[in-house]
Every structure is written in structure tokens, then in C-alpha cells.
Design an enzyme around this catalytic site. Structure first.
Site, PDB file in Angstrom:
ATOM      1  N   HIS A   8      47.943  43.686  34.251  1.00 36.56           N
ATOM      2  CA  HIS A   8      48.247  44.482  35.450  1.00 36.56           C
ATOM      3  C   HIS A   8      49.664  44.245  35.936  1.00 36.56           C
ATOM      4  O   HIS A   8      50.215  45.066  36.673  1.00 36.56           O
ATOM      5  CB  HIS A   8      47.205  44.250  36.555  1.00 36.56           C
ATOM      6  CG  HIS A   8      47.273  42.954  37.271  1.00 36.56           C
ATOM      7  ND1 HIS A   8      46.469  41.881  36.953  1.00 36.56           N
ATOM      8  CD2 HIS A   8      48.022  42.544  38.319  1.00 36.56           C
ATOM      9  CE1 HIS A   8      46.718  40.875  37.773  1.00 36.56           C
ATOM     10  NE2 HIS A   8      47.664  41.252  38.611  1.00 36.56           N
TER      11      HIS A   8
ATOM     12  N   ASP B 242      43.002  40.299  30.803  1.00 33.95           N
ATOM     13  CA  ASP B 242      44.129  40.729  31.643  1.00 33.95           C
ATOM     14  C   ASP B 242      45.422  40.026  31.211  1.00 33.95           C
ATOM     15  O   ASP B 242      45.881  39.081  31.857  1.00 33.95           O
ATOM     16  CB  ASP B 242      43.806  40.432  33.108  1.00 33.95           C
ATOM     17  CG  ASP B 242      44.714  41.178  34.062  1.00 33.95           C
ATOM     18  OD1 ASP B 242      45.734  41.721  33.616  1.00 33.95           O
ATOM     19  OD2 ASP B 242      44.414  41.216  35.269  1.00 33.95           O
TER      20      ASP B 242
ATOM     21  N   SER C 121      49.675  36.257  40.034  1.00 36.99           N
ATOM     22  CA  SER C 121      49.183  36.978  38.861  1.00 36.99           C
ATOM     23  C   SER C 121      50.080  36.691  37.668  1.00 36.99           C
ATOM     24  O   SER C 121      51.299  36.856  37.740  1.00 36.99           O
ATOM     25  CB  SER C 121      49.160  38.480  39.136  1.00 36.99           C
ATOM     26  OG  SER C 121      48.182  38.805  40.079  1.00 36.99           O
TER      27      SER C 121
END
Length: 714
Positions: free
Chosen positions: A84, A220, A649
Site C-alpha cells: 500500500h 502487503d 507502514s
């Protein structure tokens, strides 16, 4: 050195070491956290984590494109981050014919690595304390505006002194609500190329349904490579650039994790608000966040109508939709968590104790009115916060809501300029136009704008809405379709051809009177308008908030001892830690998930839970090679109790030796209040197991040449 030691000693009373909770500065690890970390399993010295003079762990960690974290995992500049985080770049490089977002992509060699238009990584070089220097330029008689001006003047000097003639980026940041200041020195590399990404069905498996949830089964991650010139310096893109040889890269450990294993995360957490007063929490929960959720959903619904029509439109809106959806669920989760745990009440109780201390005779002159001032400000701005959030979601979800301060302003300045200046400005404007039209579709923009205007006009009722919107709403019974259609059809800003013609024959009057540019500017002017009463309240609020934090620390009543996150490099440490048993998870211990568990979630042709046939084939063949756990399962995700937030992230999850064991990508919704208050029982970080990452590259994607670059240890 003496200055640094004195700063550390002074901070010992401010930053007592505490496991799990806290996002810590690396320069203070040795004195504040190192002993605690060793007891939990750390085997590195503080110097091996952060050193100015020698290579250390911090040299392998980068900020990725300003909003995420990534890490170097090979001696040839290979970078690992979340899917992402790379989403924008992957979408930009995709087309209906070569849909890398949908199908995945793996470069067969370095020539196959793809360069997006704009992408950079930022290396952290060093930091230092400049609190005394900046605070010496301030006094209590200054207004907040005067204070900010004095701070900015000193910041400009500090940045110039430390950037070595432009070689480095220097950023001075405030901490503890303006009570301390540190500068950070960085080096940016802008030639960053896509190496590989799994298909979206893997990298985003579970979609919005599983977002912020556990158990999770998401791959991810995505991979990039940093390039520089022949001497290893930053350079603009060139076919002659070579892969960067980093000072440090992470070794990768394939032994897996178990309950209570030490886990350390380094990264760039974006923003926490753990010093926020009770009134601010209450304002967010009851006014601002509900408007955010509703506005985001309105934008998403109207994007989705068009994204379902074709791959081309889906790619245009993929990035904006994903970002909007992420915050939509996050903010609803925060409303639920903050309400459930009565966080505002907890803060109010703390502030009551502070207020009692503040009104003692020796403290009253400085702190006596702090809590009252804060509460008065929130009462004054509750309805405005709701109003502003509805309008803000209009700006966020349509490209044209705020175009007046973007392309509109650029064209105004272009029209005013002489011919020489216009030639200098033209390439930048053309790039902006290309970017605008590559990410939007006029029929969709019309629908989003009309829907958001209706929502704003009908829901932002406690504070005066923009006069132009009020007028249109009354004349059209809150239906903005006709107005939006006419405005878009008459504007030059909605047509590449009209803009190109304007650049050939510029007219200041034409762009100033352009209906869409004019409408956007009226919305923006209303959004930023402040009455004298509000301006004074904001000034008093800024001073009171700073004194609240100062007083909480001085009184030893502060519930926490570390500064809020603000996109500067931090370290957080904890353990692999399970949540209570969950029948939805097939794992023996609810601290990891398996490939089999992912297959059980599979739904053919479902946009969130579909999987490529190749993944289903592997589920039957069980060909997981050396990446399979010794217990026989293929790991996917695992849990730790590290303290992270947005910006983390892509952060590396490291074992006690500093070896890579996973990749942080999410948190659990039960602890969604974590940006405001840390819950030691509920807080979890959701991570991709590095073994799943490497299996996907090696076995699934047949890109073993990429794995061969890495340093893998057993």
C-alpha cells in the site's frame, strides 16, 4: 559531546524507560531504553543501532516517499516496503494493457526495473537538540504569530548551517507542543525504481473488510531499488545511474517467531496526539470524525460507480479510493474505540488533577487558566470542526474542490508574467495538467462534487456554510447537479485542450473569472476565514496547550513521558504477543496466521477475497520450500505489541540481533484509539512474515534472482 551528555542526563527524568509503549528517539536509546531492551532479548549495543560516526542500523532505514517507511535489504540498493506504500507508483506505472496493480510485476533484471515520475527515499544522517537556542529567542509576551515568526527565523539559520551547501535536507521539528526542538539531517535519493510487486489480490487480500482487522492474511509488500551516480551520490534519473551501495542493509532471518520473542521496529510514525486535551478528543469523536466518515463514504461511493466501469477508470481512481477508504475505516474505528474506553473522561480526570496543581499559589500565575482556556476554545470550535471536515472531504475526494490554490493559481500567475517568465513556468504547468487528467474523469468529478456539496449544505448546519453554496442550495432545493454540470462545462480547467489554448493566449481576466476557479476560491476563502474572536481564541489556545504540556511534565502528572510522533525516525520495542483465542483463526496460537487460513477465506471473483489460480495450485502442492515453518505450516502474518501508527507502514520488524523477521503494515481495530492513548492489553501491530514475502518472490513469482541478492541467515 559534552552538550549531548548533558541533554541525556536532563532527559532521564523526562523519559523513564518503559517497554512496549513509546516511540523513542534513537540518540537517547543507550541511557533510556537499552537496559530494558536487553532484558527483553536485544543483543545489539546502542552504538550498533544509532551511531553518527560509524555504520549502524539506522542507515538501513529510510522514509519512503514522505509517508511510509522502508528498509534496505541488499548491498545493491534493494528496498522493501508495503504494497500500500508503493500503491501510487504501481498504479501510475500500470495501464489497461500492462496492469501491474492487478497482475503484479517482477523485473527479470535491472533493465526491467520501472521508474515512476516522482518517488524518493530519505536517509537519516543525524539529529541534535537545539531547544535552548530556539527558546532563547522567545518570551511570554509574544503572540503565537510573533513566536512562530521568531522560531522560523532561527530554524532557517539552523537549516542553512547544517545542509552543507544543499547536500543535505535539514528539518527542525518541535516536540512537546513547542517546548523542545531538535534538528534532523537527511539525504534524499530521487531515482527509485519498481523492482516487483505481488498482484493486488495478494498485496491487498481482504480489502477494506479485513483492513484494521485480525486475523489477517495479506501479502502487503512491494520492492524498489535506489539508484545514484557512479560515486553513490543522489542524482536525477539517468540510464547511467547505478544501484546504490548502502552503508548498511538488513540481514534476513528465516527461523520464524514465537510468543514472547523480542521485536523491535524502526520507522517514521506520522502523527500521534497523546497529549491532546479531553476537549479535543470529545470534539473529534462527536463532531469532526463523524463528518470525516460520512464525507469519505460519499466520495468513495461516487468513485466506485465509475471504477466498476473499466480498468482504465479503476486505475485512475485506485490510489485516491484506497487512501480515502483507509481513513474512512480508521476514523470510524477511532470513534468506536475512544467512545468505548471513555478516553475523553480519562483525560478530563487527569486535567482535573492538573488544574488543582495549577491553581496552587506558586503555579497559578502561569498555569491557573490553562484548562479553562482550552475548554472554552473547544466549545467555540466544535461546530466549526464539523463544518470544516465536511468541506475538507470535498477538497480531498474531488480534484476540483481546491483547484483554485493549485492549477488555477498557477494559470493566474502565468497570465500576469512576462514572456520570459512564462516560458520558465510552462513546463511545470504542463506537468501539473498531465497529472490532473491522468487521475480524474470529468463525469466522475461532477458526481463527486455534486454529492459532496449536497452533504455539506445539508449537514454542516451548526456553523455558517459558504455563502455561494447556501445561495445555490436555496435556489435548487439542495440539488447541485445543474450547477456543477454548467460550471464544469464552462470552465477551461476541465479540458486539456482549453488549457493548452490558454497557455498560447493567456488572459488574466479569463482565468480569474473562470466559473470553476472562482467557485473553488470562494470555498477556500470561507474555509480559512477567521473572525477576530476566533483568531484570539486560537492564539490563547496555542499558548495554553503548550503550558498544559509544560505543566504536566513539571508537575510529574504527565501520563506519558515521550514526545508525540511527527514523521521523525523512532524506535519502538516489544514482543510477539497473541490476542485471545479466535475461532476465525486456524493457527494454534492466535499470534500468527497461515496459508491454509487464507485459502479458507478465498471467494472466487470477489473483489476483496479472490486469489490467482497459481495461489490455489500451491495450496494443493504445498511447495513452500525452505520458507515453511518447522511445524509444517506456511506463515502469512503475525502479531507484536509494538507501539506504531501511520507512517510506520513498511517498517522492519527486527529480532534481538537486528535481523529482519517481518514487515509492519497495520494495527488492530480494537486498539484504534492508539493515536490518542496506548492500551497495553489491546495494542497490536500486524506484520507480514518475511518468510511469506520471500516465498512469494522466490516460488510464486519465480524471481529467485531477487532473493539471491539478500543476506539470509539461519
Amino acid at each position: 559531546m559534552k552538550k549531548i551528555l548533558l541533554a541525556v542526563v536532563a532527559l532521564l527524568s523526562i523519559f523513564p524507560a518503559r517497554a512496549d509503549e513509546g516511540m523513542w528517539f534513537l540518540m537517547f536509546i543507550e541511557r533510556l531504553n537499552h537496559r530494558d531492551m536487553q532484558k527483553m532479548g536485544l543483543q545489539l549495543t546502542a552504538e550498533e543501532i544509532y551511531s553518527i560516526n560509524n555504520n549502524s542500523l539506522k542507515d538501513a532505514i529510510v522514509q519512503f516517499n514522505g509517508g511510509c517507511t522502508a528498509e534496505l535489504i541488499s548491498g545493491s540498493g534493494l528496498v522493501l516496503t508495503n504494497h500500500h506504500c508503493g500503491y501510487d507508483a504501481i498504479a501510475e506505472l500500470s495501464s489497461p494493457e500492462n496492469n501491474y496493480l492487478r497482475d503484479g510485476y517482477w523485473a527479470a533484471d535491472k533493465k526491467g526495473e520501472l521508474k515512476p515520475k516522482s518517488l524518493f527515499v530519505r536517509f537519516f544522517v543525524r539529529m541534535d537538540d537545539v531547544s535552548k537556542r530556539i527558546l532563547s529567542k522567545l518570551n511570554d509576551n509574544m503572540t503565537e504569530a510573533e513566536r512562530e515568526k521568531a522560531i522560523n527565523q532561527e530554524i532557517a539559520l539552523i537549516e542553512k548551517e547544517n545542509n552543507e551547501g544543499g547536500k543535505y535536507v535539514v528539518s527542525v521539528r518541535s516536540f512537546f507542543q513547542g517546548n523542545e526542538f531538535y534538528y534532523f539531517v537527511y539525504q534524499d535519493f530521487t531515482d527509485v525504481r519498481l523492482v516487483g510487486t505481488p498482484p493486488e489480490s495478494v498485496g491487498k487480500f481482504g480489502g477494506d473488510t479485513d483492513n484494521w482487522e485480525w486475523p489477517r492474511h495479506t501479502g502487503d509488500f512491494s520492492m524498489f531499488r535506489v539508484y545514484g551516480d557512479a560515486n553513490g551520490n543522489p542524482a536525477e534519473y539517468s540510464p547511467n545511474n547505478v544501484p546504490l551501495k548502502p552503508k548498511q542493509h538488513l540481514k534476513i532471518n528465516l527461523n520464524g517467531v514465537k510468543e514472547n520473542d523480542f521485536a523491535m521496529i524502526l520507522g517514521y510514525p506520522g502523527r500521534t496526539n497523546r497529549w491532546m486535551p479531553a476537549g479535543g478528543i470529545e470534539q473529534n469523536v462527536k463532531f469532526a470524525y463523524p463528518a470525516w466518515v460520512e464525507g469519505a463514504k460519499t466520495g468513495m461511493d461516487n468513485m466506485q460507480k465509475y471504477m466498476q466501469q473499466s480498468d482504465e477508470l479503476r486505475l485512475k481512481y485506485a490510489s485516491k479510493f484506497a487512501s480515502t477508504a483507509n481513513y474512512w475505516k480508521n476514523r470510524q474505528g477511532m470513534i468506536d474505540a475512544l467512545t468505548k474506553f471513555q478516553t475523553a473522561k480519562t483525560k478530563a480526570d487527569q486535567e482535573a488533577k492538573f488544574n488543582k496543581w495549577a491553581n496552587k499559589s506558586e503555579n497559578k500565575a502561569r498555569y491557573g487558566s490553562v484548562v479553562e482556556t482550552l475548554n472554552n476554545y473547544y466549545k467555540m470550535t466544535n461546530e466549526k470542526s464539523r463544518h470544516d471536515m465536511y468541506l475538507n472531504q470535498l477538497f480531498r475526494t474531488t480534484s476540483y474542490g481546491s483547484i483554485g490554490r493549485g492549477l488555477g493559481k498557477m494559470l493566474e500567475n502565468y497570465a500576469k508574467a512576462d514572456e520570459k517568465k512564462r516560458q520558465e513556468m510552462k513546463p511545470q504547468i504542463e506537468d501539473a495538467v498531465e497529472g490532473l487528467f491522468s487521475e480524474q474523469h470529468i463525469p466522475a468529478e461532477k458526481d463527486i462534487m455534486a454529492a459532496q456539496l449536497k452533504l455539506y449544505a445539508t449537514k454542516a448546519v451548526g456553523y455558517p456554510i459558504a455563502p455561494v453554496v447556501e445561495k445555490i442550495a436555496k435556489a435548487n432545493n439542495n440539488d447541485f447537479t445543474k450547477f456543477v454540470n454548467a460550471t464544469f462545462d464552462l470552465s477551461i480547467l476541465t479540458s486539456k485542450e482549453r488549457i493548452a489554448a490558454f497557455l498560447e493566449f493567456p488572459s488574466e481576466q479569463l482565468i480569474v473569472n473562470d466559473p470553476l476557479n472562482q467557485f473553488s476560491n470562494e470555498l477556500l476563502a470561507h474555509f480559512s476565514k477567521r473572525s477576530d474572536e476566533l483568531a484570539k481564541a486560537q492564539n490563547d489556545y496555542g499558548a495554553a496547550y503548550r503550558k498544559l504540556v509544560e505543566g504536566l511534565r513539571a508537575s510529574k502528572l504527565a501520563p506519558i513521558r515521550y514526545p508525540d510522533a511527527n514523521s521523525t525516525l523512532r524506535l519502538t520495542y516489544g514482543k510477539v504477543r497473541a490476542l485471545p483465542a479466535d475461532k476465525r483463526n486456524d493457527a494454534k496460537v492466535n499470534n500468527f496466521t497461515t496459508f491454509d487460513g487464507m485459502i479458507k477465506k478465498y471467494k472466487k471473483n470477489d473483489p476483496e477475497f479472490d486469489l490467482p489460480q497459481r495461489m490455489l495450485d500451491f495450496a494443493k502442492s504445498k511447495d513452500f520450500g525452505r520458507y515453511q515453518d518447522k511445524s509444517g505450516f506456511m506463515p502469512v502474518n503475525f502479531l507484536t505489541d509494538n507501539d506504531i501508527t501511520g507512517g510506520n507502514s513498511g517498517s522492519p520488524v527486527l529480532n534481538g540481533k537486528g535481523e529482519l523477521i517481518g514487515l509492519a503494515f497495520d494495527g488492530n481495530i480494537e486498539a484504534m484509539a492508539g493515536d490518542v492513548i496506548f492500551d497495553k492489553n489491546l495494542q497490536r501491530t500486524i506484520n507480514v512474515d518475511i518468510r511469506y514475502v520471500l516465498w512469494l518472490i522466490d516460488k510464486y513469482a519465480n524471481a529467485k534472482h531477487i532473493v539471491d541478492e539478500m543476506t539470509i541467515v539461519k
